[in-house]
Design a protein around this motif. Structure first.
Motif, short mmCIF file in Angstrom:
data_model
loop_
_atom_site.label_atom_id
_atom_site.label_comp_id
_atom_site.label_asym_id
_atom_site.label_seq_id
_atom_site.Cartn_x
_atom_site.Cartn_y
_atom_site.Cartn_z
N LEU A 94 0.83 -1.20 0.00
CA LEU A 94 0.00 0.00 0.00
C LEU A 94 0.86 1.25 0.00
CD1 LEU A 94 -2.85 -0.79 2.54
CD2 LEU A 94 -3.10 -0.34 0.11
N LEU A 95 1.96 1.17 0.74
CA LEU A 95 2.80 2.36 0.89
C LEU A 95 3.59 2.64 -0.37
CD1 LEU A 95 3.94 1.86 4.57
CD2 LEU A 95 2.51 3.69 3.67
N ASP A 96 4.12 1.58 -0.94
CA ASP A 96 4.88 1.77 -2.16
C ASP A 96 4.29 0.86 -3.21
OD1 ASP A 96 6.56 1.91 -4.23
OD2 ASP A 96 8.42 1.65 -3.06
N ARG A 97 3.48 1.47 -4.09
CA ARG A 97 2.67 0.60 -4.93
C ARG A 97 3.44 0.01 -6.09
NH1 ARG A 97 -2.78 1.72 -5.87
NH2 ARG A 97 -2.27 3.64 -6.94
N THR A 98 4.72 0.38 -6.20
CA THR A 98 5.53 -0.32 -7.19
C THR A 98 5.87 -1.72 -6.67
OG1 THR A 98 7.48 0.69 -6.19
CG2 THR A 98 6.54 1.77 -8.13
N LEU A 99 5.85 -1.84 -5.35
CA LEU A 99 6.17 -3.14 -4.77
C LEU A 99 4.95 -4.07 -4.72
CD1 LEU A 99 8.13 -1.94 -1.60
CD2 LEU A 99 9.09 -2.67 -3.79
N ALA A 100 3.76 -3.46 -4.94
CA ALA A 100 2.53 -4.18 -4.63
C ALA A 100 2.45 -5.53 -5.31
CB ALA A 100 1.33 -3.32 -5.00
N GLU A 101 2.81 -5.56 -6.58
CA GLU A 101 2.64 -6.81 -7.32
C GLU A 101 3.40 -7.95 -6.66
OE1 GLU A 101 3.02 -8.18 -11.94
OE2 GLU A 101 2.94 -6.05 -11.44
N ASP A 102 4.63 -7.64 -6.28
CA ASP A 102 5.44 -8.69 -5.66
C ASP A 102 4.97 -9.02 -4.25
OD1 ASP A 102 6.86 -8.91 -7.88
OD2 ASP A 102 8.69 -7.92 -7.14
N THR A 103 4.58 -8.01 -3.51
CA THR A 103 4.19 -8.31 -2.13
C THR A 103 2.94 -9.18 -2.11
OG1 THR A 103 2.95 -6.26 -1.98
CG2 THR A 103 5.17 -6.24 -1.07
N VAL A 104 2.04 -8.94 -3.05
CA VAL A 104 0.84 -9.77 -3.09
C VAL A 104 1.22 -11.22 -3.31
CG1 VAL A 104 -1.23 -10.29 -4.41
CG2 VAL A 104 -0.70 -7.92 -3.82
N ASP A 105 2.05 -11.43 -4.31
CA ASP A 105 2.45 -12.81 -4.59
C ASP A 105 3.19 -13.41 -3.39
OD1 ASP A 105 1.31 -12.84 -7.04
OD2 ASP A 105 3.09 -12.07 -8.07
N ALA A 106 4.03 -12.59 -2.79
CA ALA A 106 4.79 -13.08 -1.65
C ALA A 106 3.87 -13.44 -0.50
CB ALA A 106 5.79 -12.02 -1.22
N ALA A 107 2.89 -12.57 -0.29
CA ALA A 107 1.95 -12.84 0.80
C ALA A 107 1.25 -14.16 0.57
CB ALA A 107 0.95 -11.70 0.91
N VAL A 108 0.82 -14.38 -0.69
CA VAL A 108 0.12 -15.63 -0.98
C VAL A 108 1.02 -16.82 -0.72
CG1 VAL A 108 -0.93 -16.99 -2.80
CG2 VAL A 108 -1.44 -14.56 -2.62
N LEU A 109 2.23 -16.70 -1.23
CA LEU A 109 3.15 -17.82 -1.08
C LEU A 109 3.45 -18.08 0.40
CD1 LEU A 109 4.60 -19.82 -2.81
CD2 LEU A 109 6.57 -18.29 -2.90
N TYR A 110 3.62 -16.99 1.12
CA TYR A 110 3.90 -17.13 2.53
C TYR A 110 2.73 -17.77 3.25
CZ TYR A 110 6.01 -16.06 7.00
OH TYR A 110 6.59 -16.18 8.22
N ALA A 111 1.54 -17.34 2.84
CA ALA A 111 0.35 -17.90 3.46
C ALA A 111 0.24 -19.39 3.18
CB ALA A 111 -0.89 -17.17 2.95
N VAL A 112 0.58 -19.77 1.97
CA VAL A 112 0.53 -21.18 1.60
C VAL A 112 1.44 -21.99 2.53
CG1 VAL A 112 1.26 -22.81 -0.16
CG2 VAL A 112 -0.12 -20.83 -0.78
N HIS A 113 2.62 -21.51 2.65
CA HIS A 113 3.58 -22.23 3.48
C HIS A 113 3.13 -22.27 4.94
CE1 HIS A 113 6.37 -21.33 6.67
NE2 HIS A 113 6.16 -20.05 6.44
N HIS A 114 2.71 -21.09 5.41
CA HIS A 114 2.37 -21.01 6.82
C HIS A 114 1.18 -21.91 7.13
CE1 HIS A 114 0.06 -19.14 10.20
NE2 HIS A 114 1.24 -19.36 10.77
N GLY A 115 0.23 -21.92 6.22
CA GLY A 115 -0.95 -22.74 6.44
C GLY A 115 -0.58 -24.19 6.67
N LEU A 116 0.24 -24.70 5.82
CA LEU A 116 0.58 -26.12 5.93
C LEU A 116 1.43 -26.40 7.17
CD1 LEU A 116 1.17 -26.99 2.22
CD2 LEU A 116 -0.61 -27.89 3.72
N ALA A 117 2.43 -25.54 7.37
CA ALA A 117 3.33 -25.79 8.49
C ALA A 117 2.58 -25.67 9.82
CB ALA A 117 4.49 -24.79 8.43
N LYS A 118 1.75 -24.63 9.92
CA LYS A 118 1.02 -24.44 11.16
C LYS A 118 0.01 -25.55 11.37
CE LYS A 118 1.84 -21.57 13.61
NZ LYS A 118 1.45 -20.17 13.63
#
Lengths: 503, 536, 98, 604
Positions: D322-346
């Motif tokens: 949100l703060l730096d919207r040039t980063l947004a595309e990557d952060t979204v993907d990263a968030a998803v990927l992180y969520a995927v991993h966290h979901g399974l591990a947790k």
């Protein structure tokens, strides 16, 4: 498709059929239970069939079958099936069929059945008449008739409390009816028959130009009169008392008959007599909106304070019914749609809840919310129906209540009165506060009492509740199917706004 | 002589003759004859109504002397409506009385035992009926007077049938009735002296053509109005009514309340609307431009006074009714209250002026329509009252005959044992309170709309208050019947007699149903009233 | 002032006095007599009205004759009732009881 | 079609389980048993749909206002792990021995299935209505999971959860209405609509409340530490693994992260403020949760705090977008990927709690311990593990954003430090707990093993196949060091703690009495609520008393006036009933009228 003679007769037939049921039932002996049931159910079914047969004519072809006769010189009694009439009469006749079944189960082995069902049928007659009324005079007549024939139903148990409640009911509604009468008479002097027309009756616009003051006074008289039955605060005092009536009567009172008649009248007055444009030019809608908002909040607040289930439901009606008025007074297409569709949705949801309240009371004697712990284990199907109804009231998808709330919310945002949305949200929050604990208690606690076995839920009473509960979900989920209430409501509200530039 | 003309005459003569015959008959024969004659009268009513329906007045010149000397019977719209109501109610009452002879009165026999059946009832009742019909169809003021006297005297006799306790009431009624008649007689004399005719229509025409007559006519109107108002029991001249009506035998009370006072009321309306209004109401004389203004003002003052008395009657009668503990006095006070309605139209008739009337684009009424509407409304109220009140008194009578009491508290829970009678009470309550779909409602509707159109806004609160009060006292009578006491604890009244004949239930019930069915007759009533009306 | 007018005035006075007495006296017989006086007065009014025109108005005369008959009828009825009431001890002027 | 099947199959089974109640008892029990055991199969269509990938759509025009579900880049991975987690949870409970508290056989399965339907519905929803519908179904079904044991603490947890849920639903409805009103009815248009609205700030705040409750954003997280220990472990696994991700999906769907138009003027300022608020709340959650979590004595509470911490991490990613919207595309993907991993591990950790109890001895004990430690390290983001991937791509995505002069990419790894400390605490708690006698191989163990294996395989697969982000090269020493030092730091901290407590230099506590009660803020909030209720209730009571009295007084007054009026009228009536008075009255009236009319008539 052309209108055949049959189509012209159907409106009259709908009224006469219900009346004939009353005439047949009154003379029956107490013991003739079967015969009474047959007469009741046959006629109720025929009526549903008749009204459904008009769907393609009215909605598809846009034709409005009507029947008229002279009342006094210059004034006719008109029965007409337009979209709104169709919507409301479908609701009332189908819910009536269910309530009749329920009532047969409910009254099994209790006294005065002929009287009950006789007045019940008269009540239907009045209700059908109200929904089919084509002008204000006809509406008024049936509206008053409803007041009167409901009296013996409220007083049915004959206890001092019941007779008192019935007396207070009459006191309120007769006064309201008179105020309405005065408004109608006055308006009629200026415009002759006040024929219901989408977007405003003939002559009212001229009156509003000729004398805005008189137009405003008449509007206040009309709404003031109707406000009693529709339980607008502070005219709602009779409603919580009237819950001493037998359960099917309460169900009717709240869902399709008395309260609804009042709201339906407000819809007619705002949409089809004054027209939203004239009403809003006269500055009448915003005060009404404020009153509706107050009613919503006050009703919810009072509902929260009640521990008696039926009382809580009664106050909930006070609150919920004003959604309809709220929707209308926002003067937007979406808002009107929401209001009109809530007319139907609230009816189905509330009747479910009252059916269930009656079931609880009849089978286990439970009336207090505190005693409802674990009742889901004892009466699972009733509790299921209740849960669905309550979730509908809160407005959780995919129930019908969600559809209303969403439409109203969009309507509020479309209008200039965005603050209304906070009313809606506050109300649904309060709805959650007084319904969720019941549901929670019902399902997630074990029954307190020692004898916690499942009890037999009387089938005649259970099925109607389940059907309406199914409808709550069905109508909500299938809101976009052809001829669903939402579609009809949209058609109605587009008609209302057809000659108005939508704001 | 056409059938309609024959019937018009027969309406008066049949009951009169039968009354004479009845005086000579035995009990059973009397009852039988009574029913037959009542049916006959209803039968005679039909051709008259049909003839009027075609828009023409029925006029019968008995002896062919012609007005002003001969006896002219004239049935116009107003007459025929009252006749029809009387016939229907009369038939119902006759049926009730024939079925329950005990309801006809009380007579002390030689051995000191009181016997509850009175021979006098039948001739008196049919004499009364003849008088009423005579009043209704009379084309001249003289016959009207005679008819009124006949009604008055027979009514006194009917009241006296109630036994010892009702004699003082009967006597009081007699004094009032005769005094009223005398005032009326003097008024008629005054009118005749200035118009030279007894014929109603001719008199009206004379007054219109002859402005000098106005002063005398005013005095005549005042005398006549007071005299007739006494007979109608308009507050404060109502004191005779309650003891007379509530003390009378069960079959007599409905006659008195539903019919007898209507005779005087009919003459009252006839004089004001058919004699005075065409000559002096500004609304009707406007076009001819000959309105004697001062007379109009004087009459409008009188009109206001009577309307005010009507208003007081509505309130006082209702409050007194609220405070009764027995059904029959309650119903009698209800009559006192309802009588108020019938006088409210006078100011409307004499002053139908308002701003809105001048704006034809907005309102739908003109002056003569206001008058027609107000009269139609009032007549609707009167007829509705007749039907409902007779049914209600019959119901009260039914309970009185059955239990020997009509205390409201004692009748608690009757909805269980006598649903049909309680239903009748409900129907009549609707009719008396003027709620849809009763004839009274239709009448109230027309009266209110005519008044409003005439600029008389005061009618709004009056109608609201009056309706609410009447609903209140009727509910007070009706509510306890809905109570459902436990079978064991019920303070159920002891039976006075074992059972009542079915007819005694059916007669009031039919009248009660008629109260509602006639609610749809607004247009025919209005149309009938136009027949022979001076403004149409 | 013609004779007829004098009689008219006299008639009015008689009516007034009779009516006043009728309406205020408690005794039943007195009341009946007052009523008769009122009746006579009003008939006098009618006669004098009739006499004002030439020839004498036959209509009004007819009214008077009828009035006389009726007066006789009500007097008889009232007398019977009064007799009965006064024969019954506890009904002696039971007027106040409703 | 696949989507329809994914949603309907679990819904159908969920409905059939209670409906079996109408049958005869014998049939009923069999039917429920069969349905519950077969329940895990309900996830298969979703897995197929996830594999089929974007383009799989379901359009139901007649439902509600017309709804659409679709698989896209955000939902694809989450759908897969959601399915796996729920499948595992269903499997682990349906084979478990019936305990006394689980008399209502199949209830838990039914609620899990209902919750599953809602949960994947939230992932797949393509318009506001279906989103709201799914969200509500998920949220309210979860009540059944939390209250399952009907113990006092589960009632408390459920009550808190319900309150939070109702708040969340109300805020969500408001936010969605506002969004839909300005044309954001289709989710892909929603961020644009939010941006275009005059009330961007309001909408964002409402949505933050709505989703923050689910995503455990501080301070809305209070229900998590109460609900997780109260619920059965399988339910906790899905709550923590899949349901909190629904909140994250909400953020991603509605926040203006990837919009064509950039904000201008006031909206831009609003957006910036909002970004910072979210960032601060997220980081607060990420670190504070670690601190509070360490102080807990119940393993599942520790895990709950770990979830809060991890969700704070994801929140920070989104805030960065949100703060730096040039980063947004990557952060979204990263968030998803992180969520995927966290979901399974947790999920693996939660499912492992009973597994340790039941299989923690002997040969299986070794497997279990290895698995749990592995999952723990994965959550912490140790190199080579799925967590390592998640951490790496996230750090990569936020590069460039500075907070108070420190790059976010340096702050985020510290979350891993917190995580490792938490997980050490968790392992210590669970491994030292009493263990039950050994059981034979059953669904519980299999489900856990499945999730463990999936935790290794799936994030790799998703990262490599479905995500556009570049994966770490573990051979690169810099990468390795980057993901190793936070772990090492954490281990060191853990060691210090252990050493300190061993020496008795840390205050000793009773086992059941954590220093900070689970749910931290909620205790304070509860007492405030109680005070408010008492005071407010008293105030309201007095208002009602007063109005009641006033009404009663007015009624009495009215009654008195009416009575006295009526009585006086009656008295007058009685009075004038006397003949002379009556007569006088009439005379007066007659005179009055005559005089009046003659006077007016004469003078007029």
């Amino acid at each position: 498709m052309e209108l055949t003679n049959l189509h012209y007769v159907i409106p009259l037939l709908m009224v006469l059929l219900s009346l004939s049921a009353a005439i047949m039932i009154f003379p029956m002996r107490e013991g003739q239970t079967k015969l009474r049931a047959i007469v009741n159910l046959t006629i109720a079914t025929v009526k549903v069939a008749l009204i459904v047969s008009l769907f393609p004519v009215v909605l598809g072809e846009g034709l409005h079958p009507e029947f008229s006769m002279s009342f006094v010189p210059g004034i006719d009694l008109v029965l007409r099936v337009d979209e709104l009439a169709l919507l409301f009469s479908t609701l009332s006749s189908s819910l009536w069929l269910l309530t009749t079944i329920y009532a047969i189960g409910y009254l099994h082995g209790k006294p005065h059945q002929s009287r009950f069902f006789g007045f019940f049928s008269l009540c239907v007659t009045a209700s059908v008449g109200i929904s089919l009324s084509g002008n204000l005079v006809t509406f008024l007549l049936f509206y008053e008739m409803l007041t009167l024939v409901t009296y013996p139903l409220v007083a049915h148990w004959g206890t001092p409390a019941a007779v008192r409640a019935a007396r207070i009911y009459l006191r309120y509604t007769l006064t309201g009816g008179l105020v309405l009468l005065i408004g109608v008479v006055w308006l009629t002097i200026y415009t002759g028959d006040v024929d219901f027309q989408s977007g405003g009756a003939e002559g009212v616009t001229e009156l509003a130009e000729y004398s805005p003051t008189i137009a405003i006074i008449i509007f206040i008289l009309l709404i003031g009169g109707l406000g009693v039955k529709s339980a607008l605060v502070p005219l709602h005092g009779w409603l919580p008392l009237a819950m001493v009536a037998p359960a099917p009567v309460s169900a009717l009172l709240h869902a399709v008959a008395v309260v609804k008649a009042g709201v339906f009248g407000i819809v007619r007055v705002v949409d089809d007599v004054y027209g939203i444009q004239v009403a809003s030019e006269l500055g009448l809608l915003t005060p009404l909106l404020v009153i509706a908002s107050l009613t919503i909040i006050y009703g919810s607040y009072q509902a929260l304070r009640q521990l008696d289930l039926k009382k809580r439901l009664a106050y909930s009606t006070v609150s919920q019914v004003s959604y309809v008025v709220l929707g209308l007074t926002m003067a937007t297409v979406a808002g009107t749609t929401g209001g009109v569709v809530h007319l139907v949705h609230q009816g189905i949801m509330k009747i479910t809840l009252f059916f269930c309240a009656g079931l609880f009371q009849e089978t286990t004697g439970v009336t207090n919310i505190r005693d409802m712990r674990g009742i889901g284990y004892r009466m699972p199907l009733t509790s299921l129906a209740f849960t669905i109804g309550a979730l509908g009231m809160i407005g959780i998808p995919p129930t019908a209540g969600f559809i209303s709330k969403w439409q109203l919310g969009i309507g509020a945002l479309d209008s200039d009165n965005t603050w209304v949305i906070t009313i809606l949200l506050a109300s649904s929050l309060m709805n959650s506060m007084y319904f969720l604990p019941i549901i929670y208690r019902m399902w997630f606690f074990y029954p307190q009492i020692a004898d916690a076995r499942a009890v037999a839920e009387p089938k005649m009473m259970l099925w109607p509740a389940l059907v309406t509960a199914g409808l709550v979900v069905g109508i909500g989920a299938g809101a976009s199917i052809a001829y669903a209430p939402l579609e009809i409501a949209e058609q109605i509200s587009e008609g209302v706004f057809s000659d108005v530039d939508s704001p | 002589m056409t059938l309609a003309e024959f019937s018009t005459g027969a309406l008066v003569l049949t009951p009169l003759l039968s009354a004479a015959v009845m005086a000579l008959c035995t009990h059973v024969l009397r009852r039988l004859l009574g029913v037959v004659v009542a049916v006959l009268i209803v039968g005679f009513t039909v051709p008259v109504v049909i003839h009027l329906g075609s828009g023409e007045v029925v006029e019968v010149d008995l002896g062919a002397y012609g007005a002003p000397l001969g006896i002219v019977l004239r049935a116009d719209g107003l007459s025929v409506l009252f006749i029809a109501m009387t016939s229907l109610v009369g038939l119902g009452i006759t049926a009730f009385a024939a079925a329950t002879p005990e309801a006809t009165g009380e007579r002390i026999q030689a051995n000191g035992q009181s016997k509850t059946e009175h021979a006098g009832f039948w001739p008196l009742w049919f004499g009364c009926w003849a008088g009423l019909n005579a009043v209704f169809v009379s084309g001249d003021l003289f016959n009207t007077y005679v008819g009124l006297e006949l009604v008055g005297l027979t009514a006194v006799g009917l009241v006296a049938l109630g036994g010892q306790k009702s004699w003082p009431a009967a006597l009081r009624y007699l004094f009032i009735a005769v005094l009223g008649s005398l005032l009326f007689l003097v008024a008629v004399g005054l009118l005749v002296s200035v118009t030279g005719t007894l014929d109603i229509n001719q008199a009206a025409q004379q007054l219109t053509d002859n402005p000098e007559a106005a002063g005398v006519a005013t005095v005549a109107m005042v005398l006549l109005s007071i005299g007739l108002a006494m007979k109608v029991a308009l507050v404060p001249m109502h004191q005779w009514l309650v003891p007379a009506h509530s003390g009378a035998p069960s079959a007599v009370s409905p006659i008195l309340s539903a019919l007898v006072i209507k005779g005087a009321l009919f003459v009252f309306l006839r004089s004001w609307l058919y004699v005075a209004a065409p000559a002096y109401s500004p609304a009707l004389t406007e076009t001819s431009g000959e309105a004697p203004l001062n007379v109009a003002e004087a009459l409008s003052i009188v009109a206001w006074v009577f309307a005010l008395l009507g208003l007081i009657a509505l309130i006082v009668g209702a409050i007194m009714a609220l405070r009764q503990t027995r059904l029959k006095p309650l119903i009698a006070y209800s009559t006192v209250a309802q009588a108020g309605y019938w006088f409210l139209l006078l100011p409307v008739v004499f002053m139908p002026t308002s701003a809105s009337l001048g704006d034809p684009g907005v309102t739908t009424f003109d002056a003569s329509e206001v008058i027609a509407g107000a009269l139609a409304g009032t007549v609707g109220l009167i007829l509705g009252h007749g039907l409902a009140k007779s049914a209600l008194f019959l119901t009260a009578g039914y309970f009185k005959e059955l239990y020997g009491t009509e205390k409201i508290a004692a009748l608690s829970g009757e909805a269980r044992s006598h649903p049909m009678m309680v239903m009748t009470m409900g129907l009549t309550a609707i009719g008396l309170a003027g709620l849809p779909f009763s004839l009274s409602f239709t009448g109230k509707w027309q009266l209110t709309s005519a008044s409003l159109a005439g600029g008389h806004y005061w009618i709004l609160p009056v109608i609201i208050v009056a309706t609410l009060l009447s609903a209140a006292y009727l509910l007070r009578a009706f509510g306890p019947l809905m109570m459902d006491n436990d079978q064991e604890n019920a303070a159920h009244p002891e039976l006075h007699r074992n059972s009542m004949p079915v007819v005694a239930q059916v007669a009031p019930f039919t009248l009660g149903v008629l109260t509602l069915l006639t609610g749809f007759m607004g247009t025919p009533i209005f149309d009938l009233l136009e027949v022979g009306a001076p403004w149409s | 002032m013609t004779t007829a007018t004098w009689y008219l005035l006299l008639g009015v006075i008689v009516v007034t006095i009779g009516a006043l007495r009728l309406l205020t006296v408690q005794d039943l017989v007195a009341r009946l007599i007052a009523l008769n006086i009122t009746g006579a007065g009003s008939l006098m009014v009618l006669v004098s009205l009739a006499a004002r025109s030439e020839p004498i108005d036959p209509v009004l005369s007819a009214l008077v004759i009828t009035g006389l008959v009726i007066t006789a009828a009500f007097t008889a009825t009232a007398a019977v009732l009064i007799r009965r009431i006064e024969d019954t001890p506890d009904l002696e002027d039971g007027e106040a009881s409703s | 079609m696949l989507i329809a099947l994914s949603l309907l199959l679990p819904a159908l089974i969920a409905a059939l389980i209670p409906l079996a109640g109408v049958a005869r008892p014998a049939v009923r029990d069999t039917a429920r048993r069969v349905l519950a055991i077969g329940a895990p199969a309900a996830i298969l269509p979703s897995i197929a749909a996830a594999i089929a990938g974007p383009g799989t759509e379901l359009d139901v025009p007649w439902l509600l206002f017309g709804v659409t579900f679709a698989v896209d880049t955000i939902s694809r991975g989450l759908l897969l792990i959601g399915a796996l987690l729920y499948g595992a949870a269903l499997m682990s409970i349906s084979w478990a021995k019936l305990r006394n508290t689980e008399k209502a056989f199949g209830t838990l399965s039914a609620f899990l299935l209902a919750s599953y339907t809602g949960n994947i519905g939230v992932y797949l929803a393509a318009d506001t209505i279906s989103f709201y519908l799914s969200f509500a179904v998920m949220s309210f079904s979860a009540v059944g999971l939390i209250v399952h044991y009907r113990a006092p603490e589960s009632y408390r947890a459920t009550a808190i959860y319900l309150i939070m849920t109702v708040i969340s639903e109300t805020a969500l409805l408001a936010g969605l209405l506002l969004t839909a009103h300005i044309g954001g009815n289709i989710l892909s248009d929603a961020p644009e609509a939010v941006l275009a609205s005059e009330r961007t700030g309001l909408i964002l705040t409402l949505l933050l409340i709505a989703f923050g409750v689910k995503a455990g954003t501080a301070p809305l997280h209070v229900w998590l530490p109460l609900a997780h220990p109260a619920a059965p472990p399988a339910a906790s696994a899905v709550l923590s693994g899949a349901m909190v991700k629904a909140g994250m999906v909400g953020f991603l769907r509605f926040f203006p992260l990837q919009t064509d138009n950039s904000a201008a003027g006031d909206t831009a300022a609003t957006l910036e403020i909002f970004g910072w608020v979210l960032m601060i709340l997220s980081l607060l959650g990420a670190f504070a949760a670690a601190l509070i979590g360490v102080a807990q004595t119940d393993g599942k509470v520790v895990l709950a705090y770990s979830t809060i911490s991890q969700m704070g991490f994801i929140g920070a990613l989104i805030a960065a977008g949100l703060l730096d919207r040039t980063l947004a595309e990557d952060t979204v993907d990263a968030a998803v990927l992180y969520a995927v991993h966290h979901g399974l591990a947790k999920g693996a950790l939660f499912l492992g709690v009973p597994v340790i109890k039941h299989y923690g001895r002997g040969l299986s004990g070794i497997v279990v311990t290895i698995g749990m430690v592995g999952a723990g390290f994965a959550v912490a983001g140790a190199p080579i593990t799925s967590g390592g991937i998640g951490k790496y791509v996230s750090k990569d995505a936020v590069e460039g954003l500075k907070i108070a002069g420190v790059g976010l990419e340096y702050i985020l790894p510290l979350v891993a430090t917190g995580s490792i400390v938490l997980l050490l605490r968790f392992l210590w708690v669970v491994l030292t707990e009493q263990r039950d006698p050994q059981r034979s191989l059953d669904g519980e163990l299999l489900a856990w093993l499945g999730v463990c294996i999936a935790g290794i395989v799936v994030p790799w697969m998703i990262g490599a196949q479905w995500s556009p982000l570049s994966l770490p090269e573990w051979a690169d020493p810099q990468t390795l060091w980057d993901s190793t030092w936070p772990i090492g730091l954490g281990l060191a901290l853990g060691g210090i703690f252990w050493w300190l407590s061993k020496r008795g230099w840390l205050p000793r506590r009773e086992r059941d009495q954590p220093a900070i009660p689970a749910g931290d803020l909620v205790a304070a909030e509860e007492s405030w609520a109680r005070i408010l209720q008492d005071r407010g209730g008293a105030a309201l009571d007095s208002v009602h008393n007063y109005t009641g009295k006033a009404r009663g007084g007015a009624a009495t007054l009215m009654a008195n006036i009416t009575e006295s009026t009526n009585a006086s009228i009656e008295k007058t009536e009685d009075n004038v009933r006397q003949w002379p008075r009556f007569g006088t009255g009439i005379m007066l009236l007659l005179t009055l009228i005559l005089v009046l009319s003659l006077w007016i008539g004469g003078t007029g």
